[in-house]
Design a protein around this motif. Structure first.
Motif, PDB file in Angstrom:
ATOM      1  N   THR A 100       0.829  -1.207   0.000  1.00 31.60           N
ATOM      2  CA  THR A 100       0.000   0.000   0.000  1.00 31.60           C
ATOM      3  C   THR A 100       0.864   1.258   0.000  1.00 31.60           C
ATOM      4  OG1 THR A 100      -1.761  -1.179   1.158  1.00 31.60           O
ATOM      5  CG2 THR A 100      -1.827   1.229   1.239  1.00 31.60           C
ATOM      6  N   VAL A 101       1.906   1.283   0.813  1.00 29.26           N
ATOM      7  CA  VAL A 101       2.817   2.433   0.835  1.00 29.26           C
ATOM      8  C   VAL A 101       3.483   2.604  -0.527  1.00 29.26           C
ATOM      9  CG1 VAL A 101       4.981   3.313   1.833  1.00 29.26           C
ATOM     10  CG2 VAL A 101       3.210   2.349   3.324  1.00 29.26           C
ATOM     11  N   ARG A 102       3.897   1.495  -1.134  1.00 26.59           N
ATOM     12  CA  ARG A 102       4.513   1.557  -2.460  1.00 26.59           C
ATOM     13  C   ARG A 102       3.538   2.124  -3.486  1.00 26.59           C
ATOM     14  NH1 ARG A 102       5.035  -2.095  -6.892  1.00 26.59           N
ATOM     15  NH2 ARG A 102       6.798  -1.463  -8.162  1.00 26.59           N
ATOM     16  N   MET A 103       2.286   1.704  -3.441  1.00 26.40           N
ATOM     17  CA  MET A 103       1.289   2.209  -4.390  1.00 26.40           C
ATOM     18  C   MET A 103       0.996   3.690  -4.159  1.00 26.40           C
ATOM     19  SD  MET A 103       0.314   0.033  -6.666  1.00 26.40           S
ATOM     20  CE  MET A 103       2.056  -0.154  -6.842  1.00 26.40           C
ATOM     21  N   VAL A 104       1.005   4.139  -2.914  1.00 26.03           N
ATOM     22  CA  VAL A 104       0.828   5.567  -2.635  1.00 26.03           C
ATOM     23  C   VAL A 104       1.942   6.359  -3.310  1.00 26.03           C
ATOM     24  CG1 VAL A 104       0.943   7.317  -0.803  1.00 26.03           C
ATOM     25  CG2 VAL A 104      -0.496   5.294  -0.512  1.00 26.03           C
ATOM     26  N   LEU A 105       3.179   5.889  -3.179  1.00 23.09           N
ATOM     27  CA  LEU A 105       4.305   6.566  -3.827  1.00 23.09           C
ATOM     28  C   LEU A 105       4.178   6.541  -5.350  1.00 23.09           C
ATOM     29  CD1 LEU A 105       7.297   5.365  -1.622  1.00 23.09           C
ATOM     30  CD2 LEU A 105       6.216   7.616  -1.645  1.00 23.09           C
ATOM     31  N   VAL A 106       3.756   5.407  -5.905  1.00 25.96           N
ATOM     32  CA  VAL A 106       3.574   5.296  -7.359  1.00 25.96           C
ATOM     33  C   VAL A 106       2.560   6.327  -7.845  1.00 25.96           C
ATOM     34  CG1 VAL A 106       2.608   3.831  -9.184  1.00 25.96           C
ATOM     35  CG2 VAL A 106       4.253   2.877  -7.575  1.00 25.96           C
ATOM     36  N   TYR A 107       1.433   6.427  -7.161  1.00 21.85           N
ATOM     37  CA  TYR A 107       0.403   7.370  -7.591  1.00 21.85           C
ATOM     38  C   TYR A 107       0.826   8.821  -7.368  1.00 21.85           C
ATOM     39  CZ  TYR A 107      -2.916   3.714  -8.681  1.00 21.85           C
ATOM     40  OH  TYR A 107      -3.541   2.639  -9.247  1.00 21.85           O
ATOM     41  N   PHE A 108       1.560   9.102  -6.286  1.00 22.79           N
ATOM     42  CA  PHE A 108       2.070  10.463  -6.090  1.00 22.79           C
ATOM     43  C   PHE A 108       3.016  10.864  -7.222  1.00 22.79           C
ATOM     44  CE2 PHE A 108       1.538  11.287  -1.239  1.00 22.79           C
ATOM     45  CZ  PHE A 108       0.233  11.653  -1.457  1.00 22.79           C
ATOM     46  N   VAL A 109       3.890   9.951  -7.627  1.00 20.78           N
ATOM     47  CA  VAL A 109       4.799  10.255  -8.744  1.00 20.78           C
ATOM     48  C   VAL A 109       3.993  10.489 -10.013  1.00 20.78           C
ATOM     49  CG1 VAL A 109       6.650   9.351 -10.223  1.00 20.78           C
ATOM     50  CG2 VAL A 109       6.790   9.071  -7.752  1.00 20.78           C
ATOM     51  N   MET A 110       2.995   9.639 -10.254  1.00 19.60           N
ATOM     52  CA  MET A 110       2.166   9.805 -11.443  1.00 19.60           C
ATOM     53  C   MET A 110       1.447  11.159 -11.431  1.00 19.60           C
ATOM     54  SD  MET A 110      -1.296   7.840 -12.597  1.00 19.60           S
ATOM     55  CE  MET A 110      -2.121   8.613 -11.233  1.00 19.60           C
ATOM     56  N   LEU A 111       0.883  11.527 -10.293  1.00 22.83           N
ATOM     57  CA  LEU A 111       0.180  12.802 -10.201  1.00 22.83           C
ATOM     58  C   LEU A 111       1.139  13.986 -10.353  1.00 22.83           C
ATOM     59  CD1 LEU A 111      -2.343  11.993  -7.360  1.00 22.83           C
ATOM     60  CD2 LEU A 111      -2.870  12.401  -9.777  1.00 22.83           C
ATOM     61  N   ALA A 112       2.351  13.856  -9.829  1.00 21.24           N
ATOM     62  CA  ALA A 112       3.336  14.926  -9.987  1.00 21.24           C
ATOM     63  C   ALA A 112       3.700  15.097 -11.454  1.00 21.24           C
ATOM     64  CB  ALA A 112       4.583  14.625  -9.153  1.00 21.24           C
ATOM     65  N   VAL A 113       3.874  14.000 -12.170  1.00 18.85           N
ATOM     66  CA  VAL A 113       4.195  14.070 -13.600  1.00 18.85           C
ATOM     67  C   VAL A 113       3.034  14.682 -14.375  1.00 18.85           C
ATOM     68  CG1 VAL A 113       4.627  12.647 -15.652  1.00 18.85           C
ATOM     69  CG2 VAL A 113       5.899  12.219 -13.557  1.00 18.85           C
ATOM     70  N   MET A 114       1.818  14.488 -13.892  1.00 20.93           N
ATOM     71  CA  MET A 114       0.653  15.058 -14.567  1.00 20.93           C
ATOM     72  C   MET A 114       0.574  16.577 -14.428  1.00 20.93           C
ATOM     73  SD  MET A 114      -2.223  12.151 -13.896  1.00 20.93           S
ATOM     74  CE  MET A 114      -3.539  13.174 -14.472  1.00 20.93           C
TER      75      MET A 114
END
Length: 159
Positions: A100-114
């Motif tokens: 879950t922590v890993r997925m939070v980081l994945v989505y934060f990176v994705m949102l930052a790139v957006m």
């Protein structure tokens, strides 16, 4: 089936940039969202008002996104669970929290790139790339070490 939408605060239009190029932007009330890649510190990354057109905060956000992407790759190695630990606690609960922590980081990176900021995009790619290189280097080093220690144990006594 009838749908009613309030489009009063949504306006898609072209706005000139400081370079004279047309940039596609979406204006939703007070928030303007970039719709193509652009350079500059004037970005909104993850949270409204951050980095707030401040160069120091923009540089901090670059480091933040880099380390989040790097951490995603490090966490891809998985969690090593002690075999003496309860399989429900170790195998199920801790791995679920870790994932879950890993997925939070994945989505934060994705949102930052957006944010469509080129600097954020570059540091995200660098973070993923260097994190992957670090993980693979550690895997190669771990694969080589048992062969070296087996041979060295026979010739060198323990001190």
């Amino acid at each position: 089936m009838s749908h009613t939408h309030n489009h009063e605060n949504m306006d898609i239009h072209n706005m000139p940039t400081s370079h004279g190029n047309d940039t596609m932007m979406m204006n939703m009330g007070n928030m303007v969202m970039q719709m193509n890649f652009y350079w500059g510190k004037n970005a909104t990354i993850l949270f409204k008002g951050w980095p707030d057109n401040n160069l120091g905060m923009y540089i901090l956000s670059l480091f933040f996104v880099f380390f989040m992407a790097f951490a995603v790759e490090i966490m891809s190695m998985g969690l090593k669970i002690n075999k003496s630990m309860n399989p429900i606690v170790g195998g199920l609960i801790l791995n679920s929290i870790y994932y879950t922590v890993r997925m939070v980081l994945v989505y934060f990176v994705m949102l930052a790139v957006m944010s469509f900021n080129v600097g954020i995009f570059i540091v995200a790619i660098l973070g993923h790339g260097l994190g992957y290189l670090f993980v693979k280097f550690r895997e190669l080093a771990a694969a080589d070490s048992p062969a070296e220690t087996t041979g060295s144990n026979a010739t060198h006594p323990k001190v």
